[in-house]
Design a protein around this motif. Structure first.
Motif, short mmCIF file in Angstrom:
data_model
loop_
_atom_site.label_atom_id
_atom_site.label_comp_id
_atom_site.label_asym_id
_atom_site.label_seq_id
_atom_site.Cartn_x
_atom_site.Cartn_y
_atom_site.Cartn_z
N LYS A 13 -1.28 -13.25 -13.78
CA LYS A 13 -0.47 -12.16 -13.23
C LYS A 13 -0.79 -11.96 -11.76
O LYS A 13 -1.94 -12.11 -11.33
CB LYS A 13 -0.73 -10.87 -14.00
CG LYS A 13 -0.26 -10.93 -15.44
CD LYS A 13 0.79 -9.90 -15.74
CE LYS A 13 1.29 -10.05 -17.17
NZ LYS A 13 2.27 -9.06 -17.52
N ILE A 14 0.21 -11.59 -11.00
CA ILE A 14 0.07 -11.37 -9.57
C ILE A 14 0.08 -9.86 -9.30
O ILE A 14 0.98 -9.16 -9.78
CB ILE A 14 1.22 -12.04 -8.80
CG1 ILE A 14 1.14 -13.57 -8.97
CG2 ILE A 14 1.19 -11.67 -7.32
CD1 ILE A 14 2.41 -14.28 -8.57
N LEU A 15 -0.91 -9.39 -8.57
CA LEU A 15 -0.92 -8.00 -8.15
C LEU A 15 -0.16 -7.90 -6.84
O LEU A 15 -0.45 -8.62 -5.88
CB LEU A 15 -2.35 -7.50 -7.95
CG LEU A 15 -2.50 -6.08 -7.38
CD1 LEU A 15 -1.95 -5.04 -8.34
CD2 LEU A 15 -3.96 -5.78 -7.05
N ALA A 16 0.82 -7.02 -6.79
CA ALA A 16 1.62 -6.83 -5.57
C ALA A 16 1.57 -5.36 -5.18
O ALA A 16 2.01 -4.49 -5.95
CB ALA A 16 3.07 -7.27 -5.81
N THR A 17 1.01 -5.07 -4.01
CA THR A 17 0.86 -3.68 -3.58
C THR A 17 1.55 -3.45 -2.24
O THR A 17 1.74 -4.36 -1.45
CB THR A 17 -0.63 -3.30 -3.44
OG1 THR A 17 -1.23 -4.08 -2.38
CG2 THR A 17 -1.39 -3.56 -4.73
N ASP A 18 1.87 -2.19 -2.01
CA ASP A 18 2.45 -1.79 -0.72
C ASP A 18 2.26 -0.30 -0.55
O ASP A 18 2.10 0.43 -1.53
CB ASP A 18 3.94 -2.16 -0.64
CG ASP A 18 4.42 -2.25 0.80
OD1 ASP A 18 4.37 -3.35 1.38
OD2 ASP A 18 4.84 -1.21 1.37
N ILE A 19 2.30 0.14 0.70
CA ILE A 19 2.15 1.55 0.99
C ILE A 19 3.46 2.32 0.83
O ILE A 19 3.48 3.53 0.66
CB ILE A 19 1.60 1.73 2.43
CG1 ILE A 19 1.06 3.14 2.63
CG2 ILE A 19 2.65 1.38 3.46
CD1 ILE A 19 0.36 3.33 3.96
N SER A 20 4.58 1.59 0.88
CA SER A 20 5.90 2.22 0.86
C SER A 20 6.45 2.30 -0.56
O SER A 20 6.66 1.28 -1.22
CB SER A 20 6.88 1.43 1.74
OG SER A 20 8.20 1.88 1.55
N GLN A 21 6.70 3.51 -1.03
CA GLN A 21 7.25 3.72 -2.36
C GLN A 21 8.66 3.16 -2.48
O GLN A 21 9.01 2.52 -3.48
CB GLN A 21 7.25 5.21 -2.71
CG GLN A 21 7.68 5.53 -4.12
CD GLN A 21 6.72 4.97 -5.17
OE1 GLN A 21 5.51 4.99 -4.97
NE2 GLN A 21 7.24 4.46 -6.27
N SER A 22 9.48 3.36 -1.45
CA SER A 22 10.86 2.88 -1.52
C SER A 22 10.91 1.35 -1.54
O SER A 22 11.74 0.76 -2.24
CB SER A 22 11.67 3.42 -0.34
OG SER A 22 11.15 2.99 0.90
N ALA A 23 10.02 0.70 -0.77
CA ALA A 23 9.98 -0.76 -0.78
C ALA A 23 9.57 -1.27 -2.15
O ALA A 23 10.14 -2.23 -2.68
CB ALA A 23 9.01 -1.27 0.28
N LEU A 24 8.58 -0.63 -2.77
CA LEU A 24 8.12 -1.03 -4.09
C LEU A 24 9.21 -0.86 -5.14
O LEU A 24 9.37 -1.70 -6.04
CB LEU A 24 6.89 -0.24 -4.50
CG LEU A 24 5.56 -0.67 -3.87
CD1 LEU A 24 4.47 0.32 -4.25
CD2 LEU A 24 5.17 -2.08 -4.29
N GLU A 25 9.98 0.20 -5.04
CA GLU A 25 11.06 0.42 -6.00
C GLU A 25 12.11 -0.68 -5.89
O GLU A 25 12.64 -1.16 -6.89
CB GLU A 25 11.68 1.80 -5.77
CG GLU A 25 10.76 2.94 -6.23
CD GLU A 25 11.25 4.32 -5.81
OE1 GLU A 25 12.33 4.40 -5.16
OE2 GLU A 25 10.57 5.31 -6.12
N ALA A 26 12.40 -1.09 -4.64
CA ALA A 26 13.33 -2.20 -4.44
C ALA A 26 12.76 -3.49 -5.02
O ALA A 26 13.47 -4.29 -5.65
CB ALA A 26 13.62 -2.37 -2.95
N ALA A 27 11.44 -3.70 -4.80
CA ALA A 27 10.79 -4.90 -5.33
C ALA A 27 10.84 -4.94 -6.85
O ALA A 27 11.14 -5.98 -7.45
CB ALA A 27 9.35 -4.96 -4.84
N MET A 28 10.53 -3.82 -7.48
CA MET A 28 10.50 -3.78 -8.94
C MET A 28 11.87 -4.02 -9.56
O MET A 28 11.97 -4.54 -10.67
CB MET A 28 9.92 -2.45 -9.41
CG MET A 28 8.42 -2.35 -9.20
SD MET A 28 7.66 -0.84 -9.90
CE MET A 28 8.12 0.38 -8.68
N SER A 29 12.92 -3.67 -8.85
CA SER A 29 14.27 -3.90 -9.38
C SER A 29 14.57 -5.40 -9.47
O SER A 29 15.29 -5.85 -10.36
CB SER A 29 15.32 -3.22 -8.51
OG SER A 29 15.54 -3.93 -7.30
N GLY A 30 14.02 -6.17 -8.51
CA GLY A 30 14.24 -7.62 -8.51
C GLY A 30 15.66 -8.03 -8.20
O GLY A 30 16.09 -9.14 -8.54
#
Length: 271
Positions: free
Chosen positions: A139-156
């Protein structure tokens, strides 16, 4: 437009640098003022002093999340600095495949932004390991400080234009049509990534195990030398011996004060 004074800009930027490491120089004043206008309007703030007081007084933490989302630059794309991915496939993974204990491969994408880098890493691993993947904990851990960026990432979800740089076999194997203009990453690849909000300025990185590979590209350009050196030290500490650190081509590691060994442009290895 609400203007920001020199005093207000200094107050805001010192807070951001102290808590989040982002070094907003004087030439970013207009950019900061512009990006925060809608927030001031929404919150009814007539000055940046009022806005800063609102951020400090907000106990929910949402105000500071919005602040960081507004001033962060989350620009990335698939196959960015593709030479790094070639090196990972051709040099790093073959070595790790032989040396990693108990098939427990740990990779950290430390500035995940909108997810392109993390998904690229997941697709590379899937293709490289092939049928053997079933036996690996990868599994790959992917982190970021930006909540909006992470939400976009999680949507794929990505547009035709954004997945265009990918090899055609990847588009066929790892994406499916989401709607007329967009694609979505296959669920089995999305499930390979753990997305988390994380501030690289945390004094202690709360990870139980060390990583074999860390990608942190095009983030340290926003830090001053001292902040960058401290972060590199923390990365060094959180890497296994022989582990690799990938940074952006416009970034540097101060080799005079670190144990990292230079491998190739923007790639370093822990001795």
């Amino acid at each position: 437009m609400v203007e920001i004074t020199e005093k207000e800009f200094k107050q805001l930027t010192e807070y951001v640098k102290k808590n989040y490491g982002i070094n907003l120089k004087a030439e970013k004043k207009i950019l900061v003022m512009g990006r925060l206008q809608s927030v001031l309007l929404e919150k009814g703030c007539n000055s940046f002093t009022e806005y800063f007081e609102y951020v400090l007084g907000d106990k929910t933490g949402q105000a500071v999340i919005t602040l960081i989302d507004k001033i962060s630059t989350n620009h990335t794309f698939f196959m960015r600095e593709s030479g790094h991915f070639d090196f990972l496939k051709e040099q790093v993974l073959p070595g790790l495949k032989e040396s990693v204990h108990e098939k427990d491969l740990r990779i950290w994408c430390a500035a995940a932004s909108t997810g392109e880098e993390a998904y690229t890493l997941a697709m590379i691993l899937d293709e490289y390991l092939g049928p053997e993947k079933l036996w690996w904990d990868k599994k790959i851990l992917a982190t970021d400080i930006s909540q909006s960026a992470l939400e976009a990432a999680m949507s794929g979800i990505y547009s035709d234009e954004r997945i265009n740089p990918l090899p055609s076999r990847w588009k066929e194997n790892y994406f499916r049509r989401y709607d007329g203009k967009n694609w979505i990453v296959e669920e089995r690849i999305r499930n390979e990534i753990i997305f988390r909000k994380f501030n690289l300025m945390e004094q202690v990185f709360p990870f139980k195990k060390k990583f074999h590979v860390i990608f942190c590209r095009n983030v340290m350009i926003y830090f001053d030398n001292e902040t960058r050196d401290l972060l590199v030290d923390k990365f060094y500490d959180r890497l296994e011996s022989g582990g690799y650190l990938f940074i952006g081509h416009s970034e540097t590691v101060n080799r005079a004060r670190t144990g990292f060994q230079y491998v190739m442009p923007a790639v370093y290895r822990k001795n």
